[in-house]
Design an enzyme around this catalytic site. Sequence first.
Site, PDB file in Angstrom:
ATOM      1  CD  GLU A   1      -3.367  -2.328   7.332  1.00  0.00           C
ATOM      2  OE1 GLU A   1      -2.227  -2.492   6.904  1.00  0.00           O
ATOM      3  OE2 GLU A   1      -4.058  -1.331   7.041  1.00  0.00           O
TER       4      GLU A   1
ATOM      5  N   GLY B   1       2.961  -1.092   4.347  1.00  0.00           N
ATOM      6  CA  GLY B   1       3.019   0.329   4.010  1.00  0.00           C
ATOM      7  C   GLY B   1       4.450   0.748   3.721  1.00  0.00           C
ATOM      8  N   GLY B   2       5.113   1.321   4.722  1.00  0.00           N
ATOM      9  CA  GLY B   2       6.456   1.897   4.561  1.00  0.00           C
ATOM     10  C   GLY B   2       7.453   0.976   3.862  1.00  0.00           C
TER      11      GLY B   2
ATOM     12  N   GLY C   1       2.721   2.283  10.988  1.00  0.00           N
ATOM     13  CA  GLY C   1       3.746   3.318  10.894  1.00  0.00           C
ATOM     14  C   GLY C   1       4.421   3.656  12.212  1.00  0.00           C
TER      15      GLY C   1
ATOM     16  CG  ASN D   1      -1.770   1.220   1.346  1.00  0.00           C
ATOM     17  OD1 ASN D   1      -1.825   2.029   0.405  1.00  0.00           O
ATOM     18  ND2 ASN D   1      -2.438   1.398   2.467  1.00  0.00           N
ATOM     19  CD1 TRP D   2       3.631   1.058  -2.845  1.00  0.00           C
ATOM     20  CD2 TRP D   2       3.608   2.176  -4.781  1.00  0.00           C
ATOM     21  NE1 TRP D   2       4.390   0.346  -3.747  1.00  0.00           N
ATOM     22  CE2 TRP D   2       4.395   1.017  -4.946  1.00  0.00           C
ATOM     23  CE3 TRP D   2       3.449   3.036  -5.877  1.00  0.00           C
ATOM     24  CZ2 TRP D   2       5.022   0.693  -6.153  1.00  0.00           C
ATOM     25  CZ3 TRP D   2       4.071   2.714  -7.086  1.00  0.00           C
ATOM     26  CH2 TRP D   2       4.853   1.554  -7.216  1.00  0.00           C
ATOM     27  CE  LYS D   3      -0.197   3.203   4.778  1.00  0.00           C
ATOM     28  NZ  LYS D   3      -0.143   3.295   6.224  1.00  0.00           N
TER      29      LYS D   3
ATOM     30  CD  GLU E   1      -2.919   5.510   6.793  1.00  0.00           C
ATOM     31  OE1 GLU E   1      -2.868   5.483   5.548  1.00  0.00           O
ATOM     32  OE2 GLU E   1      -2.027   5.022   7.515  1.00  0.00           O
TER      33      GLU E   1
ATOM     34  CB  SER F   1       5.186  -1.802  12.291  1.00  0.00           C
ATOM     35  OG  SER F   1       4.820  -0.462  12.548  1.00  0.00           O
TER      36      SER F   1
ATOM     37  CG  HIS G   1      -5.856   1.940   5.166  1.00  0.00           C
ATOM     38  ND1 HIS G   1      -5.424   2.883   6.069  1.00  0.00           N
ATOM     39  CD2 HIS G   1      -4.849   1.051   5.025  1.00  0.00           C
ATOM     40  CE1 HIS G   1      -4.191   2.562   6.460  1.00  0.00           C
ATOM     41  NE2 HIS G   1      -3.818   1.451   5.832  1.00  0.00           N
TER      42      HIS G   1
HETATM   43  P1  13P Z   1       3.122   0.409   7.735  1.00  0.00           P
HETATM   44  O1  13P Z   1       3.603  -0.910   7.148  1.00  0.00           O
HETATM   45  O2  13P Z   1       3.868   1.588   7.258  1.00  0.00           O
HETATM   46  O3  13P Z   1       2.979   0.312   9.225  1.00  0.00           O
HETATM   47  O4  13P Z   1       1.620   0.618   7.160  1.00  0.00           O
HETATM   48  C1  13P Z   1       0.703  -0.419   7.249  1.00  0.00           C
HETATM   49  C2  13P Z   1      -0.496  -0.056   6.466  1.00  0.00           C
HETATM   50  O5  13P Z   1      -1.238   0.833   6.841  1.00  0.00           O
HETATM   51  C3  13P Z   1      -0.733  -0.759   5.201  1.00  0.00           C
HETATM   52  O6  13P Z   1      -2.017  -0.533   4.730  1.00  0.00           O
END
Ligand code: 13P
Length: 269
Positions: A183, A248-249, A189, A8-10, A107, A227, A105
Amino acid sequence: MQAWIIGNWKQNPATIHDVNALLDDLLTTMNATEQANTAFTARCQLMLAPSFIHLTTVSARLKGTSALCAAQDISAHSATVGAYTGDCSAQQIADAGATWTILGHSERRQYHQESHDKLLQKVTHALTQDLGVVFCIGETQAQYDAQQTLEVIDSQLSVIRDLLAQQPKLIDSLSTRLIIAYEPVWAIGTGKVPTVAEVSATHQHIKQSVAGFAKSLSAITVLYGGSVNADNADSFAADSMIDGALVGGASLKAESFLAIANAFSRANT
Ligand code: 13P
Protein backbone atom coordinates in the site's frame (compact mmCIF):
# COMPACT_ATOMS: atom_id res chain seq x y z
CA MET A 1 -4.72 -18.74 -7.54
CA GLN A 2 -7.62 -17.57 -5.35
CA ALA A 3 -7.81 -13.76 -5.10
CA TRP A 4 -8.14 -12.14 -1.65
CA ILE A 5 -10.34 -9.09 -1.27
CA ILE A 6 -10.05 -7.59 2.20
CA GLY A 7 -12.16 -4.73 3.54
CA ASN A 8 -10.28 -2.61 6.08
CA TRP A 9 -13.07 -0.67 7.76
CA LYS A 10 -10.57 1.42 9.78
CA GLN A 11 -12.43 3.54 12.41
CA ASN A 12 -15.84 3.01 10.74
CA PRO A 13 -18.85 2.76 10.94
CA ALA A 14 -19.85 5.09 13.78
CA THR A 15 -22.48 2.89 15.47
CA ILE A 16 -23.42 -0.77 15.90
CA HIS A 17 -26.64 0.07 14.06
CA ASP A 18 -24.59 1.15 11.03
CA VAL A 19 -22.38 -1.95 11.33
CA ASN A 20 -25.43 -4.19 11.15
CA ALA A 21 -26.88 -2.22 8.23
CA LEU A 22 -23.60 -2.59 6.31
CA LEU A 23 -23.52 -6.31 7.12
CA ASP A 24 -27.15 -6.68 5.94
CA ASP A 25 -26.16 -5.16 2.59
CA LEU A 26 -22.93 -7.12 2.33
CA LEU A 27 -24.52 -10.49 3.12
CA THR A 28 -27.39 -9.90 0.69
CA THR A 29 -24.99 -8.84 -2.09
CA MET A 30 -22.62 -11.74 -1.32
CA ASN A 31 -25.47 -14.25 -1.52
CA ALA A 32 -26.68 -12.83 -4.83
CA THR A 33 -23.10 -12.87 -6.19
CA GLU A 34 -22.52 -16.47 -5.13
CA GLN A 35 -25.80 -17.58 -6.67
CA ALA A 36 -25.12 -15.80 -9.95
CA ASN A 37 -21.55 -17.10 -10.11
CA THR A 38 -21.09 -20.54 -8.54
CA ALA A 39 -17.30 -20.31 -9.02
CA PHE A 40 -17.11 -17.05 -7.02
CA THR A 41 -16.00 -18.50 -3.68
CA ALA A 42 -13.39 -20.72 -5.33
CA ARG A 43 -11.96 -17.69 -7.15
CA CYS A 44 -12.29 -15.08 -4.45
CA GLN A 45 -11.78 -15.09 -0.66
CA LEU A 46 -13.51 -12.19 1.09
CA MET A 47 -12.41 -10.88 4.48
CA LEU A 48 -13.67 -8.00 6.66
CA ALA A 49 -11.59 -6.14 9.24
CA PRO A 50 -13.81 -4.08 11.59
CA SER A 51 -12.55 -2.18 14.63
CA PHE A 52 -12.08 -4.13 17.90
CA ILE A 53 -15.40 -3.01 19.34
CA HIS A 54 -17.33 -4.53 16.41
CA LEU A 55 -15.29 -7.72 16.01
CA THR A 56 -17.60 -10.06 17.93
CA THR A 57 -20.70 -8.85 16.08
CA VAL A 58 -19.07 -9.10 12.67
CA SER A 59 -17.48 -12.52 13.27
CA ALA A 60 -20.79 -13.91 14.61
CA ARG A 61 -22.69 -12.69 11.57
CA LEU A 62 -20.05 -14.07 9.17
CA LYS A 63 -20.19 -17.54 10.74
CA GLY A 64 -21.50 -20.02 8.17
CA THR A 65 -20.68 -17.67 5.26
CA SER A 66 -17.60 -17.90 3.04
CA ALA A 67 -16.17 -14.59 4.35
CA LEU A 68 -13.51 -14.36 7.07
CA CYS A 69 -13.07 -11.85 9.87
CA ALA A 70 -9.83 -10.04 10.78
CA ALA A 71 -8.65 -7.53 13.37
CA GLN A 72 -6.82 -4.36 12.33
CA ASP A 73 -4.07 -4.74 14.94
CA ILE A 74 -3.04 -6.69 18.06
CA SER A 75 -1.01 -5.98 21.19
CA ALA A 76 2.78 -6.06 20.91
CA HIS A 77 3.17 -6.64 24.63
CA SER A 78 1.56 -9.99 25.24
CA ALA A 79 -0.07 -12.69 23.12
CA THR A 80 -2.46 -13.50 25.98
CA VAL A 81 -3.31 -11.33 29.03
CA GLY A 82 -1.58 -8.69 31.17
CA ALA A 83 -1.51 -5.13 32.53
CA TYR A 84 -1.58 -3.34 29.14
CA THR A 85 -4.38 -0.77 29.33
CA GLY A 86 -6.13 -0.21 26.02
CA ASP A 87 -4.55 -3.22 24.29
CA CYS A 88 -6.23 -6.28 22.79
CA SER A 89 -4.19 -9.47 22.54
CA ALA A 90 -3.97 -12.06 19.76
CA GLN A 91 -5.67 -14.55 22.09
CA GLN A 92 -8.58 -12.15 22.72
CA ILE A 93 -8.90 -11.44 19.00
CA ALA A 94 -9.00 -15.16 18.17
CA ASP A 95 -11.54 -15.72 20.96
CA ALA A 96 -13.71 -12.95 19.47
CA GLY A 97 -13.89 -14.99 16.26
CA ALA A 98 -11.22 -13.41 14.05
CA THR A 99 -8.86 -15.74 12.21
CA TRP A 100 -6.54 -13.06 10.77
CA THR A 101 -5.11 -9.68 11.72
CA ILE A 102 -3.79 -6.78 9.68
CA LEU A 103 -0.37 -5.65 10.97
CA GLY A 104 1.93 -2.76 10.10
CA HIS A 105 -0.67 -0.63 8.35
CA SER A 106 0.88 2.75 7.45
CA GLU A 107 -1.68 4.51 9.68
CA ARG A 108 -0.39 2.43 12.63
CA ARG A 109 3.22 3.14 11.62
CA GLN A 110 2.45 6.89 11.34
CA TYR A 111 0.18 7.49 14.35
CA HIS A 112 1.48 4.81 16.73
CA GLN A 113 5.17 4.74 15.87
CA GLU A 114 5.14 1.05 15.01
CA SER A 115 8.77 0.05 14.69
CA HIS A 116 10.50 -3.04 13.31
CA ASP A 117 10.82 -4.56 16.80
CA LYS A 118 7.19 -3.88 17.75
CA LEU A 119 6.01 -5.47 14.51
CA LEU A 120 8.27 -8.47 14.99
CA GLN A 121 6.59 -9.03 18.36
CA LYS A 122 3.10 -8.58 16.93
CA VAL A 123 3.67 -11.03 14.06
CA THR A 124 5.09 -13.57 16.51
CA HIS A 125 2.11 -13.16 18.87
CA ALA A 126 -0.37 -13.52 16.00
CA LEU A 127 1.19 -16.75 14.74
CA THR A 128 1.46 -18.30 18.20
CA GLN A 129 -2.31 -17.79 18.56
CA ASP A 130 -2.87 -19.19 15.06
CA LEU A 131 -3.97 -15.88 13.56
CA GLY A 132 -3.00 -15.25 9.93
CA VAL A 133 -1.18 -11.98 9.25
CA VAL A 134 -1.85 -9.42 6.52
CA PHE A 135 1.45 -7.54 6.68
CA CYS A 136 1.29 -4.03 5.18
CA ILE A 137 4.23 -2.27 3.56
CA GLY A 138 4.62 0.77 1.32
CA GLU A 139 6.51 3.97 0.67
CA THR A 140 5.55 7.62 1.34
CA GLN A 141 5.17 10.24 -1.39
CA ALA A 142 8.66 11.63 -0.65
CA GLN A 143 10.18 8.15 -0.84
CA TYR A 144 8.31 7.45 -4.09
CA ASP A 145 9.54 10.75 -5.56
CA ALA A 146 13.10 9.87 -4.54
CA GLN A 147 12.67 6.43 -6.21
CA GLN A 148 13.27 4.63 -2.91
CA THR A 149 10.24 2.32 -3.10
CA LEU A 150 12.14 -0.98 -3.28
CA GLU A 151 14.62 0.07 -0.61
CA VAL A 152 11.77 1.00 1.78
CA ILE A 153 9.96 -2.25 1.07
CA ASP A 154 13.09 -4.33 1.68
CA SER A 155 13.57 -2.61 5.01
CA GLN A 156 9.93 -3.22 6.03
CA LEU A 157 10.10 -6.86 4.90
CA SER A 158 13.09 -7.41 7.19
CA VAL A 159 10.50 -8.09 9.94
CA ILE A 160 9.57 -11.32 8.13
CA ARG A 161 13.22 -12.17 7.41
CA ASP A 162 14.16 -11.67 11.07
CA LEU A 163 11.14 -13.63 12.30
CA LEU A 164 12.21 -16.64 10.25
CA ALA A 165 15.82 -16.31 11.38
CA GLN A 166 14.71 -16.23 15.03
CA GLN A 167 12.00 -18.86 14.74
CA PRO A 168 12.61 -21.19 11.78
CA LYS A 169 9.85 -23.48 13.09
CA LEU A 170 7.30 -20.89 11.92
CA ILE A 171 8.22 -21.37 8.25
CA ASP A 172 5.56 -24.03 7.64
CA SER A 173 2.71 -22.06 9.23
CA LEU A 174 3.76 -18.87 7.43
CA SER A 175 3.16 -20.34 3.98
CA THR A 176 -0.60 -20.37 4.65
CA ARG A 177 -0.77 -17.66 7.31
CA LEU A 178 1.03 -14.71 5.71
CA ILE A 179 -0.23 -12.24 3.11
CA ILE A 180 1.71 -9.14 2.09
CA ALA A 181 -0.28 -6.00 1.26
CA TYR A 182 1.60 -3.36 -0.76
CA GLU A 183 0.00 0.00 0.00
CA PRO A 184 1.84 3.13 -1.16
CA VAL A 185 1.06 5.67 1.59
CA TRP A 186 0.44 8.38 -1.02
CA ALA A 187 -2.28 6.29 -2.67
CA ILE A 188 -4.30 5.68 0.51
CA GLY A 189 -7.55 7.65 0.51
CA THR A 190 -6.23 10.11 -2.09
CA GLY A 191 -7.69 8.81 -5.36
CA LYS A 192 -4.11 8.70 -6.71
CA VAL A 193 -2.83 5.28 -7.82
CA PRO A 194 0.44 4.00 -9.22
CA THR A 195 0.29 2.51 -12.72
CA VAL A 196 -0.50 -1.19 -12.93
CA ALA A 197 3.00 -1.71 -14.39
CA GLU A 198 4.55 -0.04 -11.32
CA VAL A 199 2.48 -2.16 -8.91
CA SER A 200 3.30 -5.29 -10.91
CA ALA A 201 7.06 -4.63 -10.80
CA THR A 202 6.93 -3.90 -7.06
CA HIS A 203 4.92 -7.07 -6.40
CA GLN A 204 7.44 -9.10 -8.40
CA HIS A 205 10.19 -7.68 -6.21
CA ILE A 206 8.22 -8.51 -3.04
CA LYS A 207 7.57 -12.10 -4.18
CA GLN A 208 11.25 -12.61 -5.02
CA SER A 209 12.39 -11.13 -1.70
CA VAL A 210 10.00 -13.23 0.38
CA ALA A 211 10.86 -16.41 -1.55
CA GLY A 212 14.48 -15.60 -0.75
CA PHE A 213 13.65 -15.83 2.99
CA ALA A 214 12.19 -19.35 2.60
CA LYS A 215 11.46 -21.44 -0.48
CA SER A 216 8.05 -22.46 0.94
CA LEU A 217 7.00 -18.80 0.66
CA SER A 218 7.50 -18.68 -3.11
CA ALA A 219 3.71 -18.70 -3.70
CA ILE A 220 3.09 -15.80 -1.30
CA THR A 221 -0.10 -13.81 -1.86
CA VAL A 222 0.61 -10.11 -2.50
CA LEU A 223 -2.29 -7.64 -2.48
CA TYR A 224 -2.42 -4.06 -3.69
CA GLY A 225 -4.07 -1.37 -1.55
CA GLY A 226 -4.62 2.37 -2.06
CA SER A 227 -7.67 3.97 -3.70
CA VAL A 228 -8.91 0.69 -5.21
CA ASN A 229 -12.48 1.19 -6.42
CA ALA A 230 -15.09 -0.36 -8.70
CA ASP A 231 -13.72 1.59 -11.69
CA ASN A 232 -10.04 0.69 -11.45
CA ALA A 233 -10.33 -2.86 -10.02
CA ASP A 234 -10.42 -4.55 -13.45
CA SER A 235 -7.06 -3.08 -14.43
CA PHE A 236 -5.37 -4.30 -11.21
CA ALA A 237 -7.12 -7.68 -11.44
CA ALA A 238 -5.83 -8.24 -14.98
CA ASP A 239 -2.20 -8.33 -13.80
CA SER A 240 -0.97 -11.77 -12.73
CA MET A 241 1.33 -10.28 -10.04
CA ILE A 242 -1.63 -8.70 -8.19
CA ASP A 243 -3.35 -11.38 -6.10
CA GLY A 244 -6.17 -9.24 -4.72
CA ALA A 245 -6.86 -5.96 -2.96
CA LEU A 246 -6.84 -4.40 0.50
CA VAL A 247 -9.70 -1.93 0.28
CA GLY A 248 -10.45 1.01 2.59
CA GLY A 249 -13.14 3.51 1.57
CA ALA A 250 -14.77 1.34 -1.09
CA SER A 251 -15.24 -1.52 1.42
CA LEU A 252 -17.81 0.56 3.33
CA LYS A 253 -20.42 0.07 0.60
CA ALA A 254 -21.53 -3.46 -0.32
CA GLU A 255 -21.94 -2.54 -3.97
CA SER A 256 -18.41 -1.22 -4.51
CA PHE A 257 -16.76 -3.90 -2.33
CA LEU A 258 -18.45 -6.73 -4.25
CA ALA A 259 -17.78 -4.98 -7.58
CA ILE A 260 -14.05 -5.09 -6.75
CA ALA A 261 -14.33 -8.77 -5.77
CA ASN A 262 -16.20 -9.52 -9.00
CA ALA A 263 -13.44 -7.88 -11.05
CA PHE A 264 -10.88 -10.27 -9.50
CA SER A 265 -13.24 -13.24 -9.84
CA ARG A 266 -13.69 -12.49 -13.57
CA ALA A 267 -9.93 -12.15 -14.07
CA ASN A 268 -9.33 -15.46 -12.28
CA THR A 269 -11.13 -17.65 -14.85
P1 13P B 1 -8.41 3.40 0.59
O1 13P B 1 -8.92 2.22 -0.22
O2 13P B 1 -9.47 4.18 1.25
O3 13P B 1 -7.42 4.20 -0.20
O4 13P B 1 -7.56 2.75 1.81
C1 13P B 1 -6.61 1.77 1.54
C2 13P B 1 -6.16 1.19 2.82
O5 13P B 1 -5.48 1.85 3.60
C3 13P B 1 -6.58 -0.17 3.16
O6 13P B 1 -5.86 -0.68 4.22
